[in-house]
Design a protein around this motif. Structure first.
Motif, short mmCIF file in Angstrom:
data_model
loop_
_atom_site.label_atom_id
_atom_site.label_comp_id
_atom_site.label_asym_id
_atom_site.label_seq_id
_atom_site.Cartn_x
_atom_site.Cartn_y
_atom_site.Cartn_z
N ALA A 71 4.18 1.72 -7.42
CA ALA A 71 3.26 2.67 -6.78
C ALA A 71 1.93 2.02 -6.38
N SER A 72 2.00 0.75 -5.98
CA SER A 72 0.80 0.04 -5.55
C SER A 72 0.86 -0.24 -4.05
N SER A 73 -0.29 -0.59 -3.46
CA SER A 73 -0.34 -1.07 -2.09
C SER A 73 -1.55 -2.00 -1.96
N LEU A 74 -1.89 -2.40 -0.75
CA LEU A 74 -2.93 -3.42 -0.58
C LEU A 74 -4.33 -2.91 -0.91
N LEU A 75 -4.63 -1.68 -0.54
CA LEU A 75 -5.99 -1.15 -0.67
C LEU A 75 -6.03 0.05 -1.61
N PRO A 76 -7.17 0.31 -2.22
CA PRO A 76 -7.31 1.51 -3.06
C PRO A 76 -7.00 2.77 -2.27
N ASP A 77 -6.44 3.76 -2.97
CA ASP A 77 -6.13 5.06 -2.38
C ASP A 77 -5.16 4.96 -1.21
N TYR A 78 -4.40 3.87 -1.15
CA TYR A 78 -3.36 3.68 -0.14
C TYR A 78 -3.90 3.72 1.29
N LYS A 79 -5.13 3.27 1.46
CA LYS A 79 -5.74 3.32 2.79
C LYS A 79 -5.10 2.35 3.77
N ASP A 80 -4.35 1.38 3.24
CA ASP A 80 -3.65 0.43 4.12
C ASP A 80 -2.38 1.02 4.71
N LEU A 81 -1.80 2.01 4.09
CA LEU A 81 -0.49 2.49 4.52
C LEU A 81 -0.49 3.04 5.95
N PRO A 82 -1.47 3.90 6.34
CA PRO A 82 -1.47 4.33 7.74
C PRO A 82 -1.71 3.18 8.71
N LEU A 83 -2.49 2.19 8.29
CA LEU A 83 -2.75 1.04 9.16
C LEU A 83 -1.47 0.23 9.36
N LEU A 84 -0.72 0.04 8.29
CA LEU A 84 0.55 -0.70 8.38
C LEU A 84 1.55 0.07 9.24
N ARG A 85 1.59 1.38 9.06
CA ARG A 85 2.51 2.19 9.86
C ARG A 85 2.14 2.12 11.35
N GLU A 86 0.83 2.16 11.66
CA GLU A 86 0.39 2.08 13.05
C GLU A 86 0.80 0.75 13.69
N ARG A 87 0.85 -0.30 12.89
CA ARG A 87 1.20 -1.62 13.41
C ARG A 87 2.71 -1.84 13.48
N GLY A 88 3.47 -0.84 13.10
CA GLY A 88 4.92 -0.94 13.18
C GLY A 88 5.57 -1.77 12.09
N LYS A 89 4.88 -1.92 10.97
CA LYS A 89 5.44 -2.70 9.85
C LYS A 89 6.50 -1.88 9.11
N LYS A 90 7.49 -2.57 8.59
CA LYS A 90 8.48 -1.91 7.73
C LYS A 90 7.91 -1.77 6.32
N LEU A 91 8.11 -0.58 5.72
CA LEU A 91 7.53 -0.29 4.41
C LEU A 91 8.58 0.25 3.46
N ILE A 92 8.52 -0.19 2.22
CA ILE A 92 9.36 0.39 1.17
C ILE A 92 8.63 0.28 -0.16
N MET A 93 8.83 1.28 -1.01
CA MET A 93 8.18 1.32 -2.33
C MET A 93 9.24 1.18 -3.41
N HIS A 94 8.97 0.31 -4.39
CA HIS A 94 9.88 0.06 -5.50
C HIS A 94 9.26 0.65 -6.76
N HIS A 95 9.88 1.70 -7.29
CA HIS A 95 9.38 2.33 -8.52
C HIS A 95 10.18 1.83 -9.71
N TRP A 96 9.50 1.68 -10.85
CA TRP A 96 10.12 1.03 -12.01
C TRP A 96 10.25 1.91 -13.23
N GLY A 97 9.72 3.12 -13.21
CA GLY A 97 9.91 4.00 -14.36
C GLY A 97 8.62 4.64 -14.82
N ASN A 98 7.81 3.89 -15.54
CA ASN A 98 6.59 4.46 -16.09
C ASN A 98 5.60 4.90 -15.02
N ASP A 99 5.73 4.35 -13.82
CA ASP A 99 4.82 4.76 -12.74
C ASP A 99 5.16 6.15 -12.20
N VAL A 100 6.39 6.64 -12.47
CA VAL A 100 6.80 7.92 -11.89
C VAL A 100 7.50 8.85 -12.89
#
Length: 333
Positions: A71-100
């Protein structure tokens, strides 16, 4: 395809996957900000959160696919995610248990489960709700974790824990060597005793030491490579008996051809391959199930041999990365 993994290393998985991806010719890098006594270093760029923030623009330019963990990303509060989506990057999240692992949901199917390492339910919900505005697919290791995130993602992939089998020489028990006077050695290696169920495990061990002649050792707060060397001497390994599914220690035990005790919830047993050779025990049955293995050297050896075969078939990094690449190819970007 240029692949970013980050930014929290769990059980050596980012490094193992990136190492195999690199071996196959991909430009894959794993950036890790979580540092512990386990000392994971191979195929990792060990750094800190401030440095990731400082170079985030460089990272967004360099990589085509971002495989985030825990449940992490590059910037606090996931502010990088819309920027990455705008740039057409492929995104996937890997959850491991205690995070969810939602506390109340976990207890619905498992009266033993420990969720003290998980954030409050409302924090988990808020994070997942934010992430899934931009990340539509997730990876988890088994159905136990999948249940917590399936309501949020469009697609959830099951990807087994990966292991580099080249580093695990199978060492099945030879009952004949017991003639040299060496006692049976039982080992337990909890990264978190409360999560693993160490208290009932050791209560059972101490009771059984009054009936059987064996040695017991708890391995903790030790570098991962040093711990692996000690696992090789064990005749029987106990993983975790609270969670209801198995973790990395179980996979490593199987890779070494060691019989392993763990707890698989009844409802989850059918979700694993039928040849899964763990000796299933929970806090109510651990003493009885442990005694059965102490008494039966041939059963220990059989489980160990089957465990190595299972690890080769389902957890070898080559097998796991084959599946991972299929997931990557299906991502929108």
């Amino acid at each position: 395809m240029r692949i970013f993994h980050g930014k929290i290393e769990i059980a050596g998985q980012m490094g193992i996957m990136c190492g195999e991806l690199t071996r196959r010719g991909y430009h894959a890098r794993a950036y890790n900000i979580f540092h512990s006594y386990l000392g994971y270093e191979e195929h990792l760029v060990n750094t800190n959160e401030e440095e990731i923030v400082r170079i985030h623009e460089q990272l967004m330019d360099e990589f085509d696919l971002f495989h985030f963990h825990y449940a992490s990303s590059l910037l606090p509060d996931y502010k990088d995610l819309p920027l990455l989506r705008e740039r057409g990057k492929k995104l996937i999240m890997h959850h491991w248990g205690n995070d969810v692992r939602f506390h109340d949901q976990a207890r619905l199917h498992n009266k033993y489960v420990y969720t003290g390492d998980s954030p409050p339910n409302e924090v988990i919900h808020e994070r997942l709700s934010t992430i899934t505005q931009y990340v539509k697919e997730a990876i988890v290791q088994d159905r136990e974790v999948a249940a917590y995130v399936e309501p949020y993602y469009e697609k959830v992939h099951i990807l087994p824990i990966a292991i580099d089998l080249d580093k695990f020489e199978p060492m099945p028990e030879d009952p004949e060597t017991r003639a040299d006077g060496r006692k049976l050695l039982i080992l337990h290696a909890p990264t978190n005793p409360e999560f693993k169920g160490t208290k009932p495990i050791e209560e059972a061990v101490h009771k059984l030491q009054g009936k059987y002649d064996f040695d017991y050792r708890r391995i903790e707060k030790m570098n991962h490579e040093e711990a692996i060397r000690l696992y090789r001497d064990a005749d029987l390994i106990i993983d975790q008996i609270f969670c209801g599914s198995y973790g990395l220690l179980c996979v490593e035990a199987m890779a070494l051809s060691k019989p392993v005790i763990t707890y698989i919830r009844d409802d989850l047993v059918p979700t694993f391959p039928p040849e899964l050779p763990v000796w299933n025990a929970n806090p109510d049955t651990i003493e009885e199930k442990l005694a059965e293995l102490i008494e039966n050297a041939e059963l220990r050896r059989e489980l160990g041999l089957r465990g190595r075969a299972y690890a080769e078939k389902h957890h070898a990094k080559e097998v796991v990365v084959d599946q991972l690449l299929e997931i990557y190819r299906g991502l929108d970007g």
